[in-house]
Design an enzyme around this catalytic site. Structure first.
Site, short mmCIF file in Angstrom:
data_model
loop_
_atom_site.label_atom_id
_atom_site.label_comp_id
_atom_site.label_asym_id
_atom_site.label_seq_id
_atom_site.Cartn_x
_atom_site.Cartn_y
_atom_site.Cartn_z
CB SER A 176 3.80 -3.28 -3.21
OG SER A 176 3.47 -2.13 -3.94
N GLY B 33 0.83 -1.20 0.00
CA GLY B 33 0.00 0.00 0.00
C GLY B 33 0.86 1.24 0.00
N GLY B 34 2.07 1.13 -0.60
CA GLY B 34 3.01 2.23 -0.51
C GLY B 34 3.34 2.51 0.94
#
Length: 519
Positions: free
Chosen positions: A232, A147-148
């Site tokens: 991510s 989610g960054g």
């Protein structure tokens, strides 16, 4: 007319891209929210009680015998933008059978601000799964969610650690920490109180590692064998920890899954950019040095809206390329301040000093962003080079093969290898999950042994991850000898139903797709 038509096509393309990203985000939300393993509580009042530094905690034993704890506090943040402190001690037994609070959620990839009051600044808690409360000294695997640096949580879904702990005999921990404006608003010019506010989210994670090192032995884990892993944005967090001297020595290995773009993971915000974002946010909120403490009570909606606008404006001002798509913009993340983050993870001649002794397992997925609409009309040359790089994949894959994340991965692994420190092991995940391909995040459920597919991928991927956590080498029965990656020998393991080791397999293809990119 041709210019107008071209502009219309560009606008339509951007709309399609945004819709694709939104669809992908919804998919991941429902996948993570509802597709984790089904866990039945065997005995909620059992003796799954552990004494920690701050008091006793009671979890529960799942139906398959895994000791499970949710929301254990590892620190507390009573004020915004201030470093968390040790949690309060408690008398009696703290119930840890329910998920703890998560950080307020922020906008990501140019999306709209999340105005809901949907989280808590005091979100410093962790979830833990272990096969037994003994002196087994199991490898400890600390999950940092994606989610960054703006959204997501460690609560449930397909990152539930039950099956990984059960099948691989490891202790699994997921960490909740501050995100977005709460984790990275740079108020360092407003007094000692706000020291490291520009990296507060990262300081939370470091505090969790301190708690883990001090307490995990009581849960059957080895405090001298801790691996941080993430996908991510979670992978970018791993790279951040490998860069900060404040995290040095607090973990022994890192796993980065699709964890970087050029402006998130390879590099981060400069101090100048960070202070510019802050100036814009405070101006929008009507806050000055004289009333700086009003920042503590401004509503979440106002904070998030001001932050979203300021990120876009600062990205344009400094001409920071968007992570996805054309144009400029910025995402929340760590700040290169010369202290907590002395440099970017990637340096001119290698990798950040703090990561020298940390072995790294790193890779990405072949189709990362196909679900978000990132496709190309491959030329005959590109199709031929794709087939040469991936002989087991259909030629049509040349239209969706990823460069957005693959290129930064090549840069990170090459520079880390150049450093001459601990080994780097590279992978490429190519297993096709139906019509969706090997998309961004497709490997997560296998790493956690949570996929419902009966194809051996749960066992393969989770074994690679846990064997690397166990001894620093991703050796698995049935796989070829996995050689470390270097510029001279860019060895990469293709992870699929038929896995194999290859050397420099896609370098020609990447040079054709991105001729100006240097790694």
């Amino acid at each position: 007319m041709k210019k107008i038509a071209k502009r219309v096509l560009i606008v339509l393309g951007i709309i399609v891209l945004i819709l694709g990203i939104a669809a992908a985000a919804l998919f991941f939300y429902f996948r993570n929210r509802f597709m984790g393993p089904t866990v039945e509580i065997k005995d909620p009042d059992s003796a799954a009680i552990v004494t920690t530094t701050y008091g006793d905690v009671r979890g529960y034993i799942s139906d398959n015998g895994i000791y499970t704890y949710h929301g254990i506090p590892y620190a507390k943040a009573e004020e915004r933008f201030v470093a968390a402190t040790e949690p309060d001690s408690w008398d009696g037994v703290l119930d840890t059978t329910e998920w703890g609070p998560i950080s307020p959620q922020g906008a990501i990839l140019g999306g709209s601000a999340n105005e809901e009051d949907n989280g808590d600044n005091n979100c410093q808690n962790l979830n833990l799964w272990t096969p037994a409360l003994d002196d087994g000294k199991r490898p400890v695997m600390v999950w940092l969610h994606g989610g960054g640096f703006s959204s997501g949580s460690a609560n449930g879904g397909n990152t539930d650690g039950t099956n990984l702990a059960l099948n691989q005999d490891v202790v699994v921990i997921g960490v909740n920490h501050r995100l977005n404006v709460y984790g990275y608003l740079d108020l360092t010019e407003y007094g000692e109180k706000y020291e490291h506010s520009d990296n507060a989210g990262l300081t939370d994670i470091v505090a969790s590692l301190d708690w883990i090192k001090e307490n995990v032995a009581a849960f059957g884990g080895d405090p001298e064998n801790i691996t941080v892993f993430g996908q991510s944005g979670g992978g970018a967090k791993v790279l951040s920890l490998m860069t900060s001297p404040y995290a040095e020595g607090k973990f022994q290995k890192g796993i980065v899954q699709s964890g970087a773009t050029e402006t998130l993971g390879v590099t981060f915000a400069t101090k100048e950019q960070s202070l510019a974002i802050t100036d814009k946010i405070l101006t929008k909120l009507g806050i000055t040095e004289a009333n700086i403490e009003d920042i503590q009570t401004v509503s979440n909606a106002d904070l998030q809206n001001a932050a979203t606008e300021a990120l876009a404006e600062t990205g344009t001002e400094f001409e920071v390329p968007l992570a996805i798509g054309d144009g400029f913009g910025m995402e929340w993340g760590p700040v290169i301040d010369g202290d907590y983050m002395p440099s970017a993870p990637i340096t001119e001649d290698g990798f950040a000093d703090a990561g020298f002794d940390v072995p790294l397992l790193i890779g990405s997925n072949i189709d990362e962003w196909a679900m978000a609409g990132l496709r190309r009309d491959a030329t005959d040359e590109e199709k031929a080079l794709f087939t040469k790089a991936y002989p087991n994949e259909p030629e049509s894959g040349a239209d969706t093969v990823d460069t957005l994340i693959r290129l930064p991965m090549l840069k990170i692994m090459s520079h880390k290898a150049d450093q001459g420190g601990a080994n780097v092991y590279a992978y490429m995940f190519t297993h096709q999950e139906g019509v969706m391909g090997a998309f961004h995040g497709a490997e997560i459920s296998y790493a956690f042994y949570n996929s419902s597919e009966k194809n051996g991928m749960n066992e393969l991927i989770s074994s690679v991850w846990t064997n690397f956590a166990r001894n620093g080498v991703p050796a698995v029965d049935g796989l070829e000898n996995w050689e470390p990656y270097s510029r001279e020998n860019p060895a990469t393991m293709i992870l699929d139903d038929e896995s194999y080791l290859t050397v420099g397999h896609d370098e020609e293809l990447m040079h054709v797709l991105a001729p100006d990119y240097k790694w």
